[in-house]
Each structure stands twice: as structure tokens, then as C-alpha cells.
Design an enzyme around this catalytic site. Sequence first.
Site, PDB file in Angstrom:
ATOM      1  N   CYS A  33       4.911  10.103   7.309  1.00 56.13           N
ATOM      2  CA  CYS A  33       3.922  10.186   6.469  1.00 56.13           C
ATOM      3  C   CYS A  33       4.834  10.658   4.793  1.00 56.13           C
ATOM      4  CB  CYS A  33       2.909  11.181   6.610  1.00 56.13           C
ATOM      5  SG  CYS A  33       3.393  12.966   6.861  1.00 56.13           S
ATOM      6  N   ASP A  35       5.082  13.659   3.873  1.00 52.41           N
ATOM      7  CA  ASP A  35       4.669  14.950   3.322  1.00 52.41           C
ATOM      8  C   ASP A  35       5.781  16.069   3.593  1.00 52.41           C
ATOM      9  OD1 ASP A  35       2.434  13.586   2.824  1.00 52.41           O
ATOM     10  OD2 ASP A  35       1.179  14.310   4.296  1.00 52.41           O
ATOM     11  N   CYS A  58      -1.252  15.844   2.649  1.00 46.64           N
ATOM     12  CA  CYS A  58      -2.763  15.492   3.014  1.00 46.64           C
ATOM     13  C   CYS A  58      -3.564  16.785   3.120  1.00 46.64           C
ATOM     14  CB  CYS A  58      -2.626  14.643   4.226  1.00 46.64           C
ATOM     15  SG  CYS A  58      -2.416  15.671   5.655  1.00 46.64           S
ATOM     16  N   CYS A 102      -0.109  17.339  11.039  1.00 46.22           N
ATOM     17  CA  CYS A 102      -0.111  17.822  10.087  1.00 46.22           C
ATOM     18  C   CYS A 102      -0.013  19.551  10.249  1.00 46.22           C
ATOM     19  CB  CYS A 102      -1.369  17.602   8.996  1.00 46.22           C
ATOM     20  SG  CYS A 102      -1.883  15.818   9.006  1.00 46.22           S
TER      21      CYS A 102
END
Length: 123
Positions: A33, A35, A58, A102
Site C-alpha cells: 500500500c 504506507d 490509512c 495495518c
Amino acid sequence: MYNDKVMENFAHPQNVGEIADPSGVGIVGNASCGDIMKMYLKIENDVITDAKFQTFGCAAAIASSSMATQMVIGKTVEEALKLTNSQVVEALEGLPPQKIHCSVLAEDAIKAAIEDYRSKEQK
Ligand code: FES
């Protein structure tokens, strides 16, 4: 898609920012992603006295960082190393399945910051 606890930690994250003179800093990223999470720890007498983070990611990553920092402050380094992403998810009262990765960033960022602290200690 997110529960109230996650939304609260996303909208009003705790411990955002940086520590001027950190004992250890960990930076981790998720390749899929893109991140990034940066974790700062202040450690005194083997106890984490402060933790701050900067997360470019996120909502779940920000909520996980907020929760993880709250969970490690006051813990010894050994105790903090035992923090798992599942415990962070549990404290957030759950994350959607596609957002579990995450929370792994938070666990990894704390471990990376502790590793950095230990590598400096040995010098
Ligand atoms: Fe990348 Fe959440 S989607 S950390």
C-alpha cells in the site's frame, strides 16, 4: 467500515509527533500500500516513558499507531517487545479483515525502534 473505537483513535490520535531526543526510532513501511510509520521511543532505565509516531497511511494505520503508543508507554522494553498486532486490534475492538496488515505496521515499528535503541546502547 470502522467501529467507534477505531474512528476515535483516527479522528483524535494520541501521541502524534516526534520526540526531540529519542532513545530509538523505527521506520517501517508496507510495500503493497506504500504506507509508512515512524515510531519514536524515549526509554529511561529500561522503561518506555514516551512514545510518539508519524504515520503516512490509512485510517487503520493511524488508529493502530495511536493505540500502540498508548499501550507501550509505561512498559519495560521486554514487555513492549511482546506487544502483538492482535493485541492492538483487540484494544481497537476490531479492524476489518483487509485492514489487519495495518496493525502489523504498529507492532513492527515498535520492534524497529527498540532494535534501534539496543543497537545504540551497545556502542
Ligand atoms: Fe496501508 Fe493500511 S492500507 S497501512
